[in-house]
Design a protein around this motif. Sequence first.
Motif, mmCIF file in Angstrom:
data_model
loop_
_atom_site.group_PDB
_atom_site.id
_atom_site.type_symbol
_atom_site.label_atom_id
_atom_site.label_comp_id
_atom_site.label_asym_id
_atom_site.label_seq_id
_atom_site.Cartn_x
_atom_site.Cartn_y
_atom_site.Cartn_z
ATOM 1 N N VAL A 74 3.679 10.782 -9.030
ATOM 2 C CA VAL A 74 2.991 11.128 -10.283
ATOM 3 C C VAL A 74 2.301 12.482 -10.163
ATOM 4 C CG1 VAL A 74 1.092 10.471 -11.811
ATOM 5 C CG2 VAL A 74 2.694 8.738 -11.014
ATOM 6 N N LEU A 75 1.732 12.765 -8.995
ATOM 7 C CA LEU A 75 1.050 14.037 -8.789
ATOM 8 C C LEU A 75 2.025 15.195 -8.657
ATOM 9 C CD1 LEU A 75 -1.789 13.069 -6.271
ATOM 10 C CD2 LEU A 75 -2.002 13.446 -8.724
ATOM 11 N N ILE A 121 2.386 1.787 -3.472
ATOM 12 C CA ILE A 121 1.396 2.265 -4.438
ATOM 13 C C ILE A 121 1.115 3.748 -4.236
ATOM 14 C CG2 ILE A 121 -1.008 2.089 -5.172
ATOM 15 C CD1 ILE A 121 -0.839 -0.904 -4.615
ATOM 16 N N PHE A 122 0.894 4.151 -2.972
ATOM 17 C CA PHE A 122 0.581 5.555 -2.715
ATOM 18 C C PHE A 122 1.798 6.452 -2.912
ATOM 19 C CE2 PHE A 122 -3.219 3.876 -0.643
ATOM 20 C CZ PHE A 122 -4.169 4.805 -1.035
ATOM 21 N N SER A 123 2.990 5.914 -2.686
ATOM 22 C CA SER A 123 4.205 6.694 -2.946
ATOM 23 C C SER A 123 4.356 6.979 -4.435
ATOM 24 C CB SER A 123 5.436 5.951 -2.430
ATOM 25 O OG SER A 123 5.381 5.784 -1.030
ATOM 26 N N ILE A 124 4.099 5.960 -5.254
ATOM 27 C CA ILE A 124 4.147 6.158 -6.709
ATOM 28 C C ILE A 124 3.095 7.164 -7.151
ATOM 29 C CG2 ILE A 124 3.818 5.016 -8.942
ATOM 30 C CD1 ILE A 124 4.936 2.458 -7.680
ATOM 31 N N TYR A 125 1.914 7.048 -6.569
ATOM 32 C CA TYR A 125 0.830 7.976 -6.903
ATOM 33 C C TYR A 125 1.202 9.407 -6.527
ATOM 34 C CZ TYR A 125 -3.841 10.093 -6.828
ATOM 35 O OH TYR A 125 -4.915 10.904 -7.049
ATOM 36 N N ALA A 126 1.854 9.573 -5.361
ATOM 37 C CA ALA A 126 2.268 10.911 -4.926
ATOM 38 C C ALA A 126 3.318 11.495 -5.875
ATOM 39 C CB ALA A 126 2.828 10.846 -3.499
ATOM 40 N N THR A 145 0.824 -1.208 0.000
ATOM 41 C CA THR A 145 0.000 0.000 0.000
ATOM 42 C C THR A 145 0.861 1.262 0.000
ATOM 43 O OG1 THR A 145 -1.736 -1.168 1.222
ATOM 44 C CG2 THR A 145 -1.814 1.245 1.226
ATOM 45 N N CYS A 146 1.917 1.258 0.816
ATOM 46 C CA CYS A 146 2.817 2.417 0.875
ATOM 47 C C CYS A 146 3.505 2.655 -0.466
ATOM 48 C CB CYS A 146 3.848 2.219 1.981
ATOM 49 S SG CYS A 146 3.192 2.307 3.664
#
Length: 283
Positions: free
Chosen positions: A27-28, A20-25, A17-18
Amino acid sequence: MSKAKRVAAHKKYLIVTCVIFSIYAVVLIFPELWLLVNSFKEFVEFSDSPWGIPQKLQWSNYAFIFDNFAMGEAFINSIILCVGCPTAGIISTTFAAYALSKFEFRGKKILYFIHILPMLVCITGSTSTMYMFFNTLGVYDTFIAMIWSSAGGTGMNFLLVYGVFKNVSRTYMEAAEIDGASDFTVFVKIMLPQAIGIVGTLWMLSFIGSWNEYASYQLFLPSHPTVSTALVSIQTNVTSGIYANHYPEFFAAIMISIIPVIVIFLVFQDQIMQMSLGGGIKG
């Protein structure tokens, strides 16, 4: 499954989960970082190496925006609108929501329907009417028209505040009325503090929405540039105008435009969260 296996499985899920959300952050955040880095380049350097690090920080790009595109005037106009429009909207919304949620009177259901009706009407269908209305009253191309149009107290904001007031127990009101408080006093000192969390959040979101608004400002305020309309003007000049290929200056303008939004979040984030957690007697 043993406790040790459950803990190990939980750690694996947490790690995934960490990640995935790190990659998402990333990207943003990456587009903003790319804009920030390139806003400090010379336009020739950007053309040669759009992915490189600037050899020298060109702070003059930011001064260029204010000197050649009247960004200072645009900032002042945007601040006037971004404070006036949300404030007028919140005042009218809270008054309407309070009256319709806590008082019984003839025609209440009709007024309630009128307040939610704008949610069902496409904004394109009302634009021409607003244009004619402002022209008839002689307020076209003025700040009064834009602030006035925001003071309807209708739509989703009305529903949200109405729901909060509806769920607040009348115990507060009855206690204040026994002590001789007027309806206005009850509203300001009793009811409004119960909804201050949602009111503050809606004001902040309305501020951001007003800051990013383009179409209505371009149509109803053609003589008063805002940050959003100024950015479009800069983009036109950078792509095909007299400042063709001066993209770093355009990137600098974009970075300048997002500063107030970032400040709003940094300053009011904790307060809004704390106010949203406030409670009282519900019923």
